[in-house]
Design a protein around this motif. Sequence first.
Motif, PDB file in Angstrom:
ATOM      1  N   THR A   6      24.237  -0.644  -8.482  1.00  0.00           N
ATOM      2  CA  THR A   6      24.038   0.277  -9.595  1.00  0.00           C
ATOM      3  C   THR A   6      22.847   1.188  -9.350  1.00  0.00           C
ATOM      4  O   THR A   6      22.629   2.132 -10.072  1.00  0.00           O
ATOM      5  N   GLN A  26      28.584  -7.407 -12.402  1.00  0.00           N
ATOM      6  CA  GLN A  26      30.027  -7.229 -12.492  1.00  0.00           C
ATOM      7  C   GLN A  26      30.664  -7.090 -11.125  1.00  0.00           C
ATOM      8  O   GLN A  26      31.874  -7.094 -11.005  1.00  0.00           O
ATOM      9  N   GLN A  38      30.962  -0.530   1.509  1.00  0.00           N
ATOM     10  CA  GLN A  38      30.498   0.418   0.498  1.00  0.00           C
ATOM     11  C   GLN A  38      29.161   1.033   0.889  1.00  0.00           C
ATOM     12  O   GLN A  38      28.944   2.228   0.694  1.00  0.00           O
ATOM     13  N   VAL A  41      29.788   3.708   3.264  1.00  0.00           N
ATOM     14  CA  VAL A  41      30.319   4.882   2.583  1.00  0.00           C
ATOM     15  C   VAL A  41      29.190   5.696   1.965  1.00  0.00           C
ATOM     16  O   VAL A  41      29.120   6.914   2.091  1.00  0.00           O
ATOM     17  N   TYR A  42      28.262   4.986   1.317  1.00  0.00           N
ATOM     18  CA  TYR A  42      27.152   5.698   0.685  1.00  0.00           C
ATOM     19  C   TYR A  42      26.277   6.416   1.698  1.00  0.00           C
ATOM     20  O   TYR A  42      25.843   7.540   1.479  1.00  0.00           O
ATOM     21  N   LEU A  45      28.132   9.532   2.724  1.00  0.00           N
ATOM     22  CA  LEU A  45      28.120  10.541   1.664  1.00  0.00           C
ATOM     23  C   LEU A  45      26.733  11.147   1.511  1.00  0.00           C
ATOM     24  O   LEU A  45      26.583  12.347   1.255  1.00  0.00           O
ATOM     25  N   ALA A  48      26.178  13.560   4.326  1.00  0.00           N
ATOM     26  CA  ALA A  48      26.996  14.753   4.095  1.00  0.00           C
ATOM     27  C   ALA A  48      26.393  15.619   2.991  1.00  0.00           C
ATOM     28  O   ALA A  48      26.360  16.847   3.107  1.00  0.00           O
ATOM     29  N   SER A  49      25.908  15.001   1.919  1.00  0.00           N
ATOM     30  CA  SER A  49      25.307  15.784   0.838  1.00  0.00           C
ATOM     31  C   SER A  49      24.111  16.572   1.331  1.00  0.00           C
ATOM     32  O   SER A  49      23.929  17.740   1.002  1.00  0.00           O
ATOM     33  N   GLN A 291      33.232  23.678 -13.755  1.00  0.00           N
ATOM     34  CA  GLN A 291      33.654  23.000 -12.531  1.00  0.00           C
ATOM     35  C   GLN A 291      35.048  22.380 -12.633  1.00  0.00           C
ATOM     36  O   GLN A 291      35.855  22.492 -11.724  1.00  0.00           O
ATOM     37  N   VAL A 295      38.263  23.025 -10.074  1.00  0.00           N
ATOM     38  CA  VAL A 295      38.894  21.968  -9.293  1.00  0.00           C
ATOM     39  C   VAL A 295      40.366  21.841  -9.669  1.00  0.00           C
ATOM     40  O   VAL A 295      41.229  21.717  -8.805  1.00  0.00           O
TER      41      VAL A 295
END
Lengths: 305, 279
Positions: A6, A26, A38, A41-42, A45, A48-49, A291, A295
């Motif tokens: 989180t 959770q 995950q 992946v972060y 990303l 890339a950002s 936005q 899209v």
Amino acid sequence: MDLSLTAPPAAPAEHPGDGTPSSAGQQNRMTPGRRIGQAVVYVVLLIASVALLTPFFWMVMSSLKSANEVFSVPINWIPDTFRWHNFVDIWSKSDMVTWIRNTMLLSVVVTFLQLLTGSFAAYGFARIRFPGRDVLFLLYIGTIAVPWQSYMIPQFVMMSKVHLTDTLWAIVLIQAFGAFGVFLMKQFYETIPEELSEAARLDGLSEYAIWRRIMLPLSVPALASLGLITFVTTWNDYLGPLIYLRTPSNWTIQLGLQSFISSLYDANYALMFTGLTISVIPIAVIFLLGQRYFVEGIASSGLKG
Amino acid sequence: MSFILPNFLGFGLLTLVPVVTLFYMSLTNWNVFGTSQWVGLDNFKRLVHDRSFHTAVTNTFYYSAMHIPLTLVVSLSLALLLNTKLRGVAFFRTAAFFPYITSIVAIAMVWNIMFSPDAGPINALLRFVGVDHPPGWLTSTHWAMPAVAIVSTWRDMGYYMILFLAGLQTVPRELYEAARIDGASAWQRFRNVTLPGLRPTTFFITVILTINSFKIFDLILVLTHGGPGQSTTVISQFIYTKGFTESQFGYASAASVVLFALCLLVTLVVFLINKRRDA
């Protein structure tokens, strides 16, 4: 092995498994393998950002630099002092007011015409049967695949025959009747149940009234998509103005900025960045506000292609 | 029909008529005075022997060969990553799409400075990670075109990512569940569920991506103006120079017909491949 999923992306991404306090109750059912997945992946990303946004960061920061700070070695990512005065100077050192006025005028007129004629024609294609309709629509679709660069020459010759070159009208004409708008609106109209217009027809409404009082109000999301996309496209257009507009008083912001650079006698690139930043701000604001419509418009135009 | 008329008038006069006129003009020696004589296929014969046209065609293909695969891979990968329920996805989608709605002029000028060999941030970064002699980018005949491809991929990937994302929504969820129950690995699910399900999207994207690559122009015009030398001159710029700088409208039209035909050919070929796989 607890990863805090989180937390902001950067936190778990850096050092997987070095004991970040858990706040991800959770997520208990995830296997360690998926968590590492995950985290990867972060990281991807995040990288890339940074790659996507760095040029904009560089542009805004440079717009606040002094003239010789832009090319300083080693690189100065953030200026020593923010020169807000650049944003005052640019107006007196360039013709920004004229360029923005022309661009705004063109964008508004083109958007209005495109929405009006596009939704009108789309209604005809979607709801009214007439001989040759499908062939005609195929012709519309077909031209989307024909690059403008391949017919700009005959188009220009025709425009010069009627003495419209070097006027803002030329840009209005080449931008306002795009096939894309008809295509987008038609696709949306086809999702509106036919029964609605049938009922209205039984109540004695004319076809025009059906379009005006039933279809238009129902298609606000599609109109928003088309309107925003058209506005931004016209604002950003460079080739059309480059070919058609010669007189400086007719220039748009893109054309003006481009010539501003070559006319800078002191090569004040900081001021160039200031102009660029100002030209991007309206688009950024429009994009952030609308936005969703951008899209959706792009996505739905692609689906049926 | 009355509904279509207003739009059709504009569309017909400004798109259909020019497209048809193009073919006539390409067979004449139309010049700046508007006088023209029928010259048959002379313009096309001249194109065949025009070395600067050869360069333009080669450069266009070279650019496309870099831009198309790169954009396909990057935008599909990003779409796959974003197609999961992760936090921060909305932010990333915004970031990815933003370059696409920014004007070419702004983008080209910013990248132009970023690529500066000595004082630009890109080479500063490369030196920082240990590259001793980073390329001259836009000042080098070898590196200018790759630099153009990098910028255009950076700009376009958000757009194609959105198209891929929309396509991914059409792949039935049950298929993934079924594959997972059968014990298929992530790679197998991608190969056997995602890719086949995405085929219509991929077909559409390949067509527009190729057409967009063939017609590349404004980015190059602002970024390099076709240089250094002729190393980034593309077909569209050849048309522009012959037509608007040298006023050889007939000759420029012949080059336009070639561009037109290339785009049509690509659409047909991809369409046929797609059809055969369907069968």
